[in-house]
Design a protein around this motif. Structure first.
Motif, PDB file in Angstrom:
ATOM      1  N   THR A 181       0.835   1.857  -7.748  1.00  0.00           N
ATOM      2  CA  THR A 181       0.880   0.437  -8.085  1.00  0.00           C
ATOM      3  C   THR A 181       2.172  -0.195  -7.591  1.00  0.00           C
ATOM      4  O   THR A 181       3.262   0.365  -7.774  1.00  0.00           O
ATOM      5  CB  THR A 181       0.738   0.226  -9.600  1.00  0.00           C
ATOM      6  OG1 THR A 181      -0.489   0.816 -10.045  1.00  0.00           O
ATOM      7  CG2 THR A 181       0.704  -1.259  -9.934  1.00  0.00           C
ATOM      8  N   LEU A 182       2.036  -1.351  -6.982  1.00  0.00           N
ATOM      9  CA  LEU A 182       3.142  -2.171  -6.512  1.00  0.00           C
ATOM     10  C   LEU A 182       3.238  -3.400  -7.406  1.00  0.00           C
ATOM     11  O   LEU A 182       2.212  -3.937  -7.834  1.00  0.00           O
ATOM     12  CB  LEU A 182       2.899  -2.582  -5.064  1.00  0.00           C
ATOM     13  CG  LEU A 182       3.983  -3.360  -4.329  1.00  0.00           C
ATOM     14  CD1 LEU A 182       5.137  -2.436  -3.968  1.00  0.00           C
ATOM     15  CD2 LEU A 182       3.393  -4.000  -3.074  1.00  0.00           C
ATOM     16  N   TYR A 183       4.457  -3.865  -7.675  1.00  0.00           N
ATOM     17  CA  TYR A 183       4.666  -4.997  -8.564  1.00  0.00           C
ATOM     18  C   TYR A 183       5.505  -6.075  -7.886  1.00  0.00           C
ATOM     19  O   TYR A 183       6.312  -5.802  -6.998  1.00  0.00           O
ATOM     20  CB  TYR A 183       5.390  -4.569  -9.836  1.00  0.00           C
ATOM     21  CG  TYR A 183       4.688  -3.495 -10.618  1.00  0.00           C
ATOM     22  CD1 TYR A 183       3.644  -3.809 -11.485  1.00  0.00           C
ATOM     23  CD2 TYR A 183       5.070  -2.167 -10.504  1.00  0.00           C
ATOM     24  CE1 TYR A 183       2.996  -2.820 -12.210  1.00  0.00           C
ATOM     25  CE2 TYR A 183       4.431  -1.171 -11.225  1.00  0.00           C
ATOM     26  CZ  TYR A 183       3.398  -1.506 -12.078  1.00  0.00           C
ATOM     27  OH  TYR A 183       2.761  -0.523 -12.802  1.00  0.00           O
ATOM     28  N   ARG A 190       7.825  -0.563  -7.400  1.00  0.00           N
ATOM     29  CA  ARG A 190       6.620   0.247  -7.293  1.00  0.00           C
ATOM     30  C   ARG A 190       6.668   1.391  -8.281  1.00  0.00           C
ATOM     31  O   ARG A 190       7.732   1.801  -8.748  1.00  0.00           O
ATOM     32  CB  ARG A 190       6.463   0.794  -5.872  1.00  0.00           C
ATOM     33  CG  ARG A 190       7.536   1.809  -5.509  1.00  0.00           C
ATOM     34  CD  ARG A 190       7.480   2.214  -4.060  1.00  0.00           C
ATOM     35  NE  ARG A 190       8.506   3.209  -3.774  1.00  0.00           N
ATOM     36  CZ  ARG A 190       9.045   3.431  -2.604  1.00  0.00           C
ATOM     37  NH1 ARG A 190       8.655   2.718  -1.551  1.00  0.00           N
ATOM     38  NH2 ARG A 190       9.976   4.364  -2.457  1.00  0.00           N
ATOM     39  N   ASP A 191       5.490   1.917  -8.596  1.00  0.00           N
ATOM     40  CA  ASP A 191       5.338   3.116  -9.403  1.00  0.00           C
ATOM     41  C   ASP A 191       4.436   4.041  -8.604  1.00  0.00           C
ATOM     42  O   ASP A 191       3.209   3.887  -8.613  1.00  0.00           O
ATOM     43  CB  ASP A 191       4.747   2.789 -10.765  1.00  0.00           C
ATOM     44  CG  ASP A 191       4.723   3.991 -11.697  1.00  0.00           C
ATOM     45  OD1 ASP A 191       4.668   5.132 -11.216  1.00  0.00           O
ATOM     46  OD2 ASP A 191       4.752   3.778 -12.922  1.00  0.00           O
ATOM     47  N   SER A 240      -3.642  -8.373  -8.919  1.00  0.00           N
ATOM     48  CA  SER A 240      -3.948  -8.995 -10.197  1.00  0.00           C
ATOM     49  C   SER A 240      -2.675  -9.589 -10.790  1.00  0.00           C
ATOM     50  O   SER A 240      -1.578  -9.324 -10.316  1.00  0.00           O
ATOM     51  CB  SER A 240      -4.571  -7.990 -11.170  1.00  0.00           C
ATOM     52  OG  SER A 240      -3.664  -6.934 -11.456  1.00  0.00           O
ATOM     53  N   GLY A 241      -2.839 -10.392 -11.830  1.00  0.00           N
ATOM     54  CA  GLY A 241      -1.704 -10.919 -12.558  1.00  0.00           C
ATOM     55  C   GLY A 241      -1.372 -12.374 -12.306  1.00  0.00           C
ATOM     56  O   GLY A 241      -0.478 -12.925 -12.960  1.00  0.00           O
ATOM     57  N   SER A 271       0.544  -7.374  -9.956  1.00  0.00           N
ATOM     58  CA  SER A 271       0.332  -5.954  -9.729  1.00  0.00           C
ATOM     59  C   SER A 271      -0.594  -5.753  -8.544  1.00  0.00           C
ATOM     60  O   SER A 271      -1.459  -6.588  -8.272  1.00  0.00           O
ATOM     61  CB  SER A 271      -0.278  -5.289 -10.964  1.00  0.00           C
ATOM     62  OG  SER A 271       0.585  -5.375 -12.079  1.00  0.00           O
ATOM     63  N   CYS A 272      -0.420  -4.649  -7.850  1.00  0.00           N
ATOM     64  CA  CYS A 272      -1.255  -4.278  -6.708  1.00  0.00           C
ATOM     65  C   CYS A 272      -1.619  -2.816  -6.863  1.00  0.00           C
ATOM     66  O   CYS A 272      -0.743  -1.946  -6.790  1.00  0.00           O
ATOM     67  CB  CYS A 272      -0.499  -4.518  -5.402  1.00  0.00           C
ATOM     68  SG  CYS A 272      -1.264  -3.803  -3.933  1.00  0.00           S
TER      69      CYS A 272
END
Length: 117
Positions: A77-79, A71-72, A7-8, A21-22
């Motif tokens: 979530t990957l950014y 990433r978080d 998304s994004g 974002s993933c």
């Protein structure tokens, strides 16, 4: 089988910024190298950035200095922070493992990034 949803994306002017974002359906970032891929119509899919399990990052030369992968793990979530965007960055962006592991992780729908004035 792990599901991924990007998304994004959107329409942005040259020089602008976007953050992609993933979201992953399962915790995988601690065991797999993760990457952002992009594909424009008529062109091959290209790995533009990846992050190792230890947090080291690498970028293709065309985006180095402009894109940042992160990433978080707690949020699965990957950014991808994209700055100083150029028309050549226009593509559908996908996240996935690097290398691809089709038996374990599905491709998501991708998110469209269009850079145009």
């Amino acid at each position: 089988q792990v599901q991924l949803v990007e998304s994004g994306g959107g329409l942005v002017q040259p020089g602008g910024s976007l953050r992609l974002s993933c979201a992953a359906s399962q915790s995988i970032f601690s065991i797999y190298v993760m990457g952002w891929y992009r594909q424009a119509p008529g062109k091959q899919r290209e790995l533009v950035a990846h992050i190792t399990t230890g947090g080291n990052t690498n970028y293709v030369d065309s985006v180095k200095g402009r894109f940042t992968i992160s990433r978080d793990n707690a949020k699965n979530t990957l950014y991808l922070q994209m700055n100083s965007l150029k028309p050549e960055d226009t593509a559908v962006y996908y996240c996935n493992t690097a290398p691809i592991r089709s038996s374990r992780v599905n491709w998501g729908p991708g998110t469209q990034v269009t850079v145009s004035s």
